[in-house]
Design a protein around this motif. Structure first.
Motif, PDB file in Angstrom:
ATOM      1  N   ALA A  23      32.587 -13.764 -49.425  1.00  0.00           N
ATOM      2  CA  ALA A  23      33.838 -12.970 -49.845  1.00  0.00           C
ATOM      3  C   ALA A  23      33.860 -11.541 -49.362  1.00  0.00           C
ATOM      4  N   ALA A  24      32.737 -10.985 -49.360  1.00  0.00           N
ATOM      5  CA  ALA A  24      32.704  -9.692 -49.180  1.00  0.00           C
ATOM      6  C   ALA A  24      33.292  -9.374 -47.435  1.00  0.00           C
ATOM      7  N   SER A  25      32.452 -10.173 -46.558  1.00  0.00           N
ATOM      8  CA  SER A  25      32.901 -10.150 -45.346  1.00  0.00           C
ATOM      9  C   SER A  25      34.369 -10.400 -44.998  1.00  0.00           C
ATOM     10  N   THR A  26      34.913 -11.578 -45.985  1.00  0.00           N
ATOM     11  CA  THR A  26      36.235 -11.770 -45.636  1.00  0.00           C
ATOM     12  C   THR A  26      37.102 -10.855 -46.068  1.00  0.00           C
ATOM     13  N   ARG A  31      40.732  -6.327 -45.368  1.00  0.00           N
ATOM     14  CA  ARG A  31      41.082  -4.860 -45.388  1.00  0.00           C
ATOM     15  C   ARG A  31      41.212  -4.140 -44.223  1.00  0.00           C
ATOM     16  N   LEU A  32      40.405  -4.196 -43.366  1.00  0.00           N
ATOM     17  CA  LEU A  32      40.524  -3.590 -42.157  1.00  0.00           C
ATOM     18  C   LEU A  32      41.840  -3.899 -41.356  1.00  0.00           C
ATOM     19  N   ASN A  33      42.438  -5.025 -41.576  1.00  0.00           N
ATOM     20  CA  ASN A  33      43.468  -5.231 -41.001  1.00  0.00           C
ATOM     21  C   ASN A  33      44.920  -5.181 -41.512  1.00  0.00           C
ATOM     22  N   GLY A  34      44.683  -4.390 -42.790  1.00  0.00           N
ATOM     23  CA  GLY A  34      46.017  -4.471 -43.680  1.00  0.00           C
ATOM     24  C   GLY A  34      46.314  -5.599 -44.318  1.00  0.00           C
ATOM     25  N   MET A  35      45.507  -6.226 -44.927  1.00  0.00           N
ATOM     26  CA  MET A  35      46.121  -7.762 -45.397  1.00  0.00           C
ATOM     27  C   MET A  35      45.437  -7.513 -46.752  1.00  0.00           C
ATOM     28  N   PRO A  36      45.920  -8.266 -47.527  1.00  0.00           N
ATOM     29  CA  PRO A  36      45.670  -8.293 -49.179  1.00  0.00           C
ATOM     30  C   PRO A  36      44.389  -9.218 -49.277  1.00  0.00           C
ATOM     31  N   GLU A  37      43.432  -8.623 -50.081  1.00  0.00           N
ATOM     32  CA  GLU A  37      42.080  -9.296 -50.251  1.00  0.00           C
ATOM     33  C   GLU A  37      42.251 -10.475 -51.002  1.00  0.00           C
ATOM     34  N   ARG A  38      41.248 -11.374 -51.134  1.00  0.00           N
ATOM     35  CA  ARG A  38      41.298 -12.509 -51.762  1.00  0.00           C
ATOM     36  C   ARG A  38      40.100 -12.423 -53.036  1.00  0.00           C
ATOM     37  N   SER A  64      48.635 -18.449 -37.335  1.00  0.00           N
ATOM     38  CA  SER A  64      49.975 -17.901 -36.591  1.00  0.00           C
ATOM     39  C   SER A  64      50.327 -16.254 -36.681  1.00  0.00           C
ATOM     40  N   ASN A  65      49.164 -16.029 -37.583  1.00  0.00           N
ATOM     41  CA  ASN A  65      49.302 -14.521 -37.833  1.00  0.00           C
ATOM     42  C   ASN A  65      48.739 -13.674 -36.555  1.00  0.00           C
ATOM     43  N   PRO A  66      49.609 -12.638 -36.182  1.00  0.00           N
ATOM     44  CA  PRO A  66      49.183 -12.138 -34.675  1.00  0.00           C
ATOM     45  C   PRO A  66      47.726 -11.504 -34.640  1.00  0.00           C
ATOM     46  N   ARG A  67      47.334 -11.039 -36.178  1.00  0.00           N
ATOM     47  CA  ARG A  67      45.993 -10.381 -36.240  1.00  0.00           C
ATOM     48  C   ARG A  67      45.057 -11.331 -36.691  1.00  0.00           C
ATOM     49  N   PHE A  68      45.463 -12.611 -36.381  1.00  0.00           N
ATOM     50  CA  PHE A  68      44.307 -13.730 -36.765  1.00  0.00           C
ATOM     51  C   PHE A  68      42.809 -13.460 -35.863  1.00  0.00           C
ATOM     52  N   ASP A  69      43.088 -13.228 -34.691  1.00  0.00           N
ATOM     53  CA  ASP A  69      41.740 -13.318 -34.015  1.00  0.00           C
ATOM     54  C   ASP A  69      41.050 -11.726 -34.403  1.00  0.00           C
ATOM     55  N   SER A  70      41.753 -10.899 -34.702  1.00  0.00           N
ATOM     56  CA  SER A  70      40.993  -9.635 -35.068  1.00  0.00           C
ATOM     57  C   SER A  70      40.422  -9.866 -36.338  1.00  0.00           C
ATOM     58  N   VAL A  71      40.846 -10.347 -37.244  1.00  0.00           N
ATOM     59  CA  VAL A  71      40.164 -10.727 -38.591  1.00  0.00           C
ATOM     60  C   VAL A  71      39.228 -11.640 -38.225  1.00  0.00           C
ATOM     61  N   LEU A  72      38.950 -12.409 -37.615  1.00  0.00           N
ATOM     62  CA  LEU A  72      37.960 -13.410 -37.369  1.00  0.00           C
ATOM     63  C   LEU A  72      36.968 -12.639 -36.763  1.00  0.00           C
ATOM     64  N   ALA A  73      37.373 -11.848 -35.655  1.00  0.00           N
ATOM     65  CA  ALA A  73      36.119 -11.313 -34.976  1.00  0.00           C
ATOM     66  C   ALA A  73      35.183 -10.147 -36.141  1.00  0.00           C
ATOM     67  N   ASP A  74      36.116  -9.486 -36.878  1.00  0.00           N
ATOM     68  CA  ASP A  74      35.701  -8.513 -38.031  1.00  0.00           C
ATOM     69  C   ASP A  74      34.984  -9.544 -38.650  1.00  0.00           C
ATOM     70  N   PHE A  75      35.445 -10.271 -39.309  1.00  0.00           N
ATOM     71  CA  PHE A  75      34.516 -11.343 -40.229  1.00  0.00           C
ATOM     72  C   PHE A  75      33.174 -11.499 -39.725  1.00  0.00           C
ATOM     73  N   LYS A  76      33.038 -12.242 -38.382  1.00  0.00           N
ATOM     74  CA  LYS A  76      31.932 -12.381 -38.004  1.00  0.00           C
ATOM     75  C   LYS A  76      30.789 -11.274 -37.788  1.00  0.00           C
ATOM     76  N   ARG A  77      31.456 -10.247 -37.182  1.00  0.00           N
ATOM     77  CA  ARG A  77      30.477  -8.955 -37.006  1.00  0.00           C
ATOM     78  C   ARG A  77      30.097  -8.672 -38.497  1.00  0.00           C
ATOM     79  N   HIS A  78      30.782  -8.462 -39.303  1.00  0.00           N
ATOM     80  CA  HIS A  78      30.363  -7.870 -40.647  1.00  0.00           C
ATOM     81  C   HIS A  78      29.372  -8.719 -41.158  1.00  0.00           C
ATOM     82  N   TYR A  79      29.615 -10.239 -41.202  1.00  0.00           N
ATOM     83  CA  TYR A  79      28.801 -11.267 -41.970  1.00  0.00           C
ATOM     84  C   TYR A  79      27.350 -11.162 -41.189  1.00  0.00           C
ATOM     85  N   MET A  80      27.387 -10.893 -39.956  1.00  0.00           N
ATOM     86  CA  MET A  80      26.099 -11.123 -39.303  1.00  0.00           C
ATOM     87  C   MET A  80      25.222  -9.840 -39.787  1.00  0.00           C
TER      88      MET A  80
END
Length: 214
Positions: A23-26, A31-38, A64-80
């Motif tokens: 949840a923290a990494s999500t 947050r980094l990509n300007g989206m509401p948290e869960r 389909s969100n244009p920032r999807f790939d950015s969110v995914l990459a940021d999640f992986k980096r933070h989670y590791m």
């Protein structure tokens, strides 16, 4: 009473309590990509089908969100970097794994968590108690396809006979069925008993120690 010789485990919600760090990494990535948290409960419902599916469910507009790939990459980096902040084995899990190994049982983990994180977490928390750990990677279909289970059995050098699958979710019930293995569902993970029953679960344990005498 059935005697098993090989135990194939799910990881998140079965061996490890990982929800806080997931949840923290999500939320960091959102947050980094300007989206509401869960909420943590939302993330609990989102997990089980791999990190891409988790982020698809978490971001507005899904994949389909244009920032999807950015969110995914940021999640992986933070989670590791933060996968050990609050994650711990569920009470009794390490003792259960040790008991299985003392009895000469073979033990593997198959997860839809990405490969590096699966390897790191299993090595850190379980060391030699888990002989094979397989996560999501290119070239092998993730659960509920049977591929990771088949690969785990291959690496262990054993067949399906005498093997059992243990998990906490509907994905795990389907994975066991697709792999031709019996399934034991745990009741301390991310899904409750009623949900699991609705998705075909038939055997349950409430404490890790129960597995030693199932």
């Amino acid at each position: 009473m059935k005697e098993y010789s090989t135990y194939v485990f799910d990881l998140d919600g079965t061996l490890l309590s990982t929800l806080g760090d997931l949840a923290a990494s999500t939320n960091y990535a959102l947050r980094l990509n300007g989206m509401p948290e869960r909420t943590e409960d939302e993330v609990r419902r989102f997990v089980g089908n791999g990190v891409r599916a988790l982020i698809e469910r978490a971001v507005p507009g899904c994949g389909s969100n244009p920032r999807f790939d950015s969110v995914l990459a940021d999640f992986k980096r933070h989670y590791m970097e933060h996968s050990l902040d609050t994650t711990q084995p569920y009470p009794g899990v390490v003792e259960m794994l040790a008991g299985l190994r003392e009895r000469g049982k073979r033990v593997a983990v198959v997860s839809n968590k990405f490969y590096a994180a699966t390897q790191n977490l299993c090595s850190h928390f379980f060391g030699p108690l888990v002989e094979v750990a397989i996560g999501e990677r290119d070239g092998i279909r993730k659960k509920p396809a049977p591929d990771t289970v088949i690969e785990a059995l291959k690496q262990l050098g054993v067949g399906r006979v005498g093997a059992v699958y243990i998990g906490d979710s509907d994905v795990d019930v389907a994975t066991a069925r697709n792999s031709g293995l019996p399934c034991i569902s745990v009741l301390w993970g991310f899904r409750d008993k009623d949900f699991l029953l609705e998705h075909g679960a038939v055997a349950f344990i409430s404490e890790p120690s129960e597995l030693l005498n199932f």
